[in-house]
Design a protein around this motif. Structure first.
Motif, PDB file in Angstrom:
ATOM      1  N   TYR A  43     125.556  31.812  39.558  1.00  0.00           N
ATOM      2  CA  TYR A  43     124.910  30.954  40.162  1.00  0.00           C
ATOM      3  C   TYR A  43     123.710  32.013  40.899  1.00  0.00           C
ATOM      4  O   TYR A  43     123.603  32.467  42.014  1.00  0.00           O
ATOM      5  CB  TYR A  43     125.299  29.757  41.276  1.00  0.00           C
ATOM      6  CG  TYR A  43     125.929  29.028  40.905  1.00  0.00           C
ATOM      7  CD1 TYR A  43     125.847  27.622  39.559  1.00  0.00           C
ATOM      8  CD2 TYR A  43     127.540  29.509  40.613  1.00  0.00           C
ATOM      9  CE1 TYR A  43     126.432  27.237  39.600  1.00  0.00           C
ATOM     10  CE2 TYR A  43     128.389  28.130  40.385  1.00  0.00           C
ATOM     11  CZ  TYR A  43     128.080  27.323  39.347  1.00  0.00           C
ATOM     12  OH  TYR A  43     128.684  26.354  38.576  1.00  0.00           O
TER      13      TYR A  43
ATOM     14  N   THR B 137     121.846  30.023  36.245  1.00  0.00           N
ATOM     15  CA  THR B 137     123.051  30.026  35.784  1.00  0.00           C
ATOM     16  C   THR B 137     123.233  32.023  34.501  1.00  0.00           C
ATOM     17  O   THR B 137     122.867  31.269  33.552  1.00  0.00           O
ATOM     18  CB  THR B 137     123.987  29.265  36.057  1.00  0.00           C
ATOM     19  OG1 THR B 137     123.533  28.899  34.326  1.00  0.00           O
ATOM     20  CG2 THR B 137     124.054  28.088  37.349  1.00  0.00           C
TER      21      THR B 137
ATOM     22  N   GLY C 265     127.167  24.157  36.693  1.00  0.00           N
ATOM     23  CA  GLY C 265     127.291  25.370  35.617  1.00  0.00           C
ATOM     24  C   GLY C 265     127.878  24.593  34.404  1.00  0.00           C
ATOM     25  O   GLY C 265     128.799  23.714  33.943  1.00  0.00           O
TER      26      GLY C 265
ATOM     27  N   TRP D  70     117.885  26.419  40.319  1.00  0.00           N
ATOM     28  CA  TRP D  70     119.249  27.106  39.839  1.00  0.00           C
ATOM     29  C   TRP D  70     119.524  28.128  38.302  1.00  0.00           C
ATOM     30  O   TRP D  70     118.629  27.123  37.772  1.00  0.00           O
ATOM     31  CB  TRP D  70     120.009  26.830  40.665  1.00  0.00           C
ATOM     32  CG  TRP D  70     120.350  26.457  42.040  1.00  0.00           C
ATOM     33  CD1 TRP D  70     121.597  27.375  42.794  1.00  0.00           C
ATOM     34  CD2 TRP D  70     119.842  25.795  43.084  1.00  0.00           C
ATOM     35  NE1 TRP D  70     121.170  26.915  44.583  1.00  0.00           N
ATOM     36  CE2 TRP D  70     120.316  25.963  43.980  1.00  0.00           C
ATOM     37  CE3 TRP D  70     118.849  24.727  42.527  1.00  0.00           C
ATOM     38  CZ2 TRP D  70     119.141  25.159  45.547  1.00  0.00           C
ATOM     39  CZ3 TRP D  70     118.230  24.088  44.107  1.00  0.00           C
ATOM     40  CH2 TRP D  70     118.638  24.160  45.636  1.00  0.00           C
TER      41      TRP D  70
END
Length: 847
Positions: A91, A76, A145, A74
């Motif tokens: 995201y 961000t 995050g 992932w």
């Protein structure tokens, strides 16, 4: 007749409110085109299909599998930190290179989130993309995050560092054990924002070899993606170290885009998880992508493949960007007259903006020209907050709005809205996938020039926009609305919450050797704030209904009262309602006087009704004659109501559309009424009340007991009891009973009305009661033994002084209305004439 007219007006008003409350969809706003096989593009080369089928049957070099074997990860963009200046935290997932989640992180002056989840009151640790796997000690964190409470958590002992990281397994929150993701959500729900919690995690101990592989991008590119294992080795579980962290929970931000499985209590069964803004090839050589297909036959799925990712964090003023790449070297491309390609996706955001700059690039890596095109999917998974009580209105007279409507505007027409309910209805009717052509390649160029296209809710919009400097999107020739749902699994009466989206097919371009097809556009993901939407050309997405010329000034006045006088939206609504009713006081007083006249004429009308019991024509004629003699116009009482209707409807729409009422509290600290755009939700009874009554969308009342609608219904009944004239016959008594039942029924319809509108109705009803009492006290007294002079009332509506005729003084040429009524039904006896003036009888002549 007057009572029937009054009953007709009330019934019409009730029907209007019933229509607004139910807001169901019966017909689409525009007759969309049906999807054909050619889809407005060049005719598909059917001769290529056998070759593709043979290709798929071979087991040599054309196995369909992810082209990149790197581990999914992932990325961000933006931050949750209030000091960062970002308004979003995005995201991105490299499995398909799409958007998984968008959180709105803008702050108010007091530091609180400007837009938060209104259906969640518990604390927030951050979006961690938790994954439950058998054998792990707890849910595993996939991403953290920046600026979230999880990232800012402090370790209680040395060695843990600061902040949770990907790979940690959460095993305990304070004293509550956590085994799966649901355990963590239920544990956090018990704590208010601002609470400190102790988070125990088990972190894998990284070996030197693993660290070298993870840091070497070449080795990473060559790794095979691990399958979704059902079990984890005991050694993996043993090689973990326990750490304790202290985190300060925050409010939960509004997750404007999200996966359906992470949607919370408002999500419905049947909606599917899918990333937003995915890209795939739609044309390579002689092969075109059909509408019902998601991937060109013979090629690996670009939306399921693992893309390589590179993130470039620049200076804060320049924003952040991420780049995804996917090489396409399969021999399948050669069999369809294509060659080696590389797909490139780029995302970028800047502080203080609700825009995501997106770029799609297809690089031709062959030595010959290729015909190329791509398909980009729109956003999906738009927040469903409060869809079961939403007061959003549709532009179509016969079609209602949904929770996730498709909206678009092109140069050839006005803005068009397409509800997910209509998509679902058409799909079930035809037993086919839900898809409707919004724009076709066969349409004129003017209709394919899009100002915007997106998904719209009551207070938020996510839409594709052209880049700055371009008036509209010209890269696409086809737009199709779709549903990201299993249409057979969507429950009945919850169709409005179906997950709707769309896809766009670009124009086919001949790309020379070594050159690229490159398109840029933007994604707006933000609130429907008047100024913000106008800045980005989306102002038409805010729809006020039939009376915007009334609603917009009232909205401006509401904000002025709140920002400069009372600093509370509930009090501002009260003041706004009082100002509107005060400005309409002359009309209200005239309507009250008209009602008083009707009440005084009731006995005489009763006499006429008794006299002409079986003669309807004679009864109406006698009633007209009576009204003409006394100077009474039965329609004069309807005129004030017709004049007030646009104002009241404009005020209603003003309160329904204004996003500032979202999260506005009735009173500071009252959690049961902390959102004036929603019902007050005093008590949750959804756990034990029948689904027929308490279901979200399926129940008449909803999952909460609301007190403000009960007060509204009580005031409606009180007004009816105070000001309804007494029944003079059985028919009138029956009519009044029906109206009482109608008021109670309207109370049930008002049960899910937003609390801000309830405050308006309560204030308006109290003003109406006071107004009628005031008007009644200003009327002249009744003369002894007679009716109140309606002539007095008429005279008093002008200068405030009564004339001699109106007061019934001697010598007045004009007579009062009461005198004329008495003379009409009680004529004075004839006086005897003197003998000299008596007429003589005529004598009969003899023959």
């Amino acid at each position: 007749m007057e009572r029937r007219l009054f009953a007709w007006v009330v019934a019409s008003t009730a029907f209007l409110f019933i229509y607004i409350s139910l807001n169901r969809m019966f017909a689409p706003p525009l007759p969309p085109q049906e999807i054909g096989e050619d889809f407005g593009r060049e005719e598909f080369a059917e001769e290529m299909r056998p070759a593709i089928d043979d290709l798929l049957a071979d087991d040599n070099d054309v196995a369909i599998k992810p082209l990149s074997a790197a581990k999914p990860q992932w990325t961000t963009l933006g931050s949750f930190d209030p000091e960062s200046g970002y308004h979003m935290l995005v995201y991105l997932n490299n499995r398909g290179a799409g958007i998984e989640r968008i959180e709105l992180t803008e702050r108010n002056r007091n530091g609180r989130l400007r837009y938060r989840r209104v259906d969640v009151t518990g604390g927030y640790l951050g979006y961690l993309a938790l994954r439950d796997r058998p054998g792990l000690p707890g849910p595993e964190i996939q991403v953290v995050g920046p600026g979230t409470p999880a990232a800012e958590a402090k370790a209680t002992a040395s060695g843990g560092g600061d902040g949770l990281v990907a790979g940690d397994c959460i095993v305990q929150i304070n004293d509550q054990p956590v085994a799966v993701r649901r355990d963590l959500e239920s544990s956090l729900r018990r704590y208010e924002p601002g609470t400190k919690v102790r988070v125990k995690v088990m972190r894998p101990i990284a070996s030197d070899a693993a660290a070298e592989i993870s840091e070497d991008p070449e080795n990473a590119e060559g790794r095979e993606e691990p399958e979704e294992a059902d079990e984890v080795d005991e050694a993996d579980e043993a090689e973990r170290e326990v750490f304790d962290f202290v985190a300060v929970l925050s409010e939960q931000p509004l997750d404007l885009l999200r996966l359906s499985s992470r949607g919370g209590v408002d999500e419905i069964e049947g909606n599917l998880d899918r990333l937003s803004c995915l890209v795939s090839l739609s044309r390579v050589g002689n092969l075109s992508l059909r509408p019902s297909e998601s991937t060109l036959p013979g090629l690996p799925s670009q939306t399921e493949a693992i893309w390589s990712v590179r993130q470039d964090a620049q200076e804060r003023s320049a924003g952040e960007q991420a780049e995804f790449r996917l090489p396409m070297n399969s021999s399948g491309l050669q069999r369809v007259a294509g060659g080696s390609l590389e797909l490139v996706r780029r995302y970028a955001i800047q502080p203080g903006s609700y825009l995501i700059d997106m770029e799609v690039q297809i690089e031709n890596q062959t030595s010959s020209t290729q015909q190329l095109a791509y398909r980009v999917e729109g956003p999906n998974g738009l927040s469903l907050e409060g869809w079961w009580y939403s007061t959003k209105i549709s532009r179509s007279m016969f079609s209602g709005a949904g929770a996730r409507d498709l909206i678009y505007k092109n140069t050839g027409s006005q803005e068009v809205l397409w509800s997910p309910y209509d998509l679902l209805k058409e799909a079930r009717k035809k037993q086919s996938p839900a898809a409707k052509v919004l724009i076709s390649g066969n349409d004129p160029n003017a209709e394919r020039e899009l100002y915007y296209i997106g998904v719209d809710s009551q207070y938020f919009t996510v839409a594709f926009l052209p880049v700055e400097g371009k008036p509209y999107l010209t890269e696409f020739e086809t737009a199709v609305g779709t549903l990201v749902s299993d249409i057979e699994s969507i429950p009945r009466h919850q169709e409005r919450a179906a997950n709707s989206s769309f896809f766009l097919d670009s124009e086919t371009v001949e790309v020379a050797a070594g050159q690229s097809l490159r398109h840029q556009f933007r994604l707006f993901a933000g609130p429907k704030d008047e100024g913000l939407m106008e800045t980005h050309g989306l102002s038409s997405a805010i729809y006020y209904g039939w009376f915007p010329w009334v609603a917009k000034p009232l909205q401006w006045l509401l904000h002025a009262l709140k920002n400069n006088l009372v600093f509370n939206y509930a009090l501002a609504i009260v003041l706004l309602t009082l100002l509107v009713r005060l400005s309409l006081f002359p009309l209200g007083r005239r309507a009250a006087l008209h009602a008083q006249k009707m009440q005084e004429l009731a006995p005489e009308l009763k006499k006429i009704a008794d006299k002409y019991k079986d003669d309807m024509e004679g009864r109406l004629k006698a009633q007209r004659e009576l009204q003409q003699r006394v100077g009474f116009n039965p329609l004069s009482g309807c005129l004030p109501m017709l004049i007030q209707l646009p104002i009241f409807m404009g005020l209603y729409r003003c309160l329904s559309v204004d996003i500032e009422l979202r999260q506005a509290e009735l009173y500071t600290g009252w959690q049961w009424c902390s959102n004036l755009a929603a019902p007050d939700m005093l008590y949750h009874w959804g756990d034990w009340l029948w689904e027929y009554l308490s279901g979200r969308g399926t129940g008449w009342l909803g999952p909460y007991f609301n007190i403000l609608p009960m007060i509204v219904m009580g005031l409606f009944l009180l007004q009816q009891k105070l000001f309804m004239p007494p029944a003079t016959d059985e028919q009138t008594a029956m009519t009044q009973k029906v109206m009482t039942y109608m008021m109670i029924f309207m109370g049930f319809l008002f049960f899910r009305v937003p609390s801000g509108l309830c405050i308006y109705f309560i204030t308006s009803s109290l003003w109406g009661i006071a107004e009628r009492k005031l008007v009644k006290n200003t009327l002249p007294p009744k003369p002894e033994g007679g009716y109140l002079s309606l002539g007095n009332a008429v005279a008093d509506t002008g200068s405030g002084k009564t004339t001699a005729a109106a007061q019934g003084k001697p010598g007045s040429k004009d007579k009062s209305l009461a005198d004329r009524i008495n003379e009409r039904f009680n004529p004075p006896p004839a006086k005897a004439l003197p003998a000299a003036k008596r007429p003589r009888p005529k004598s009969k002549k003899r023959k």
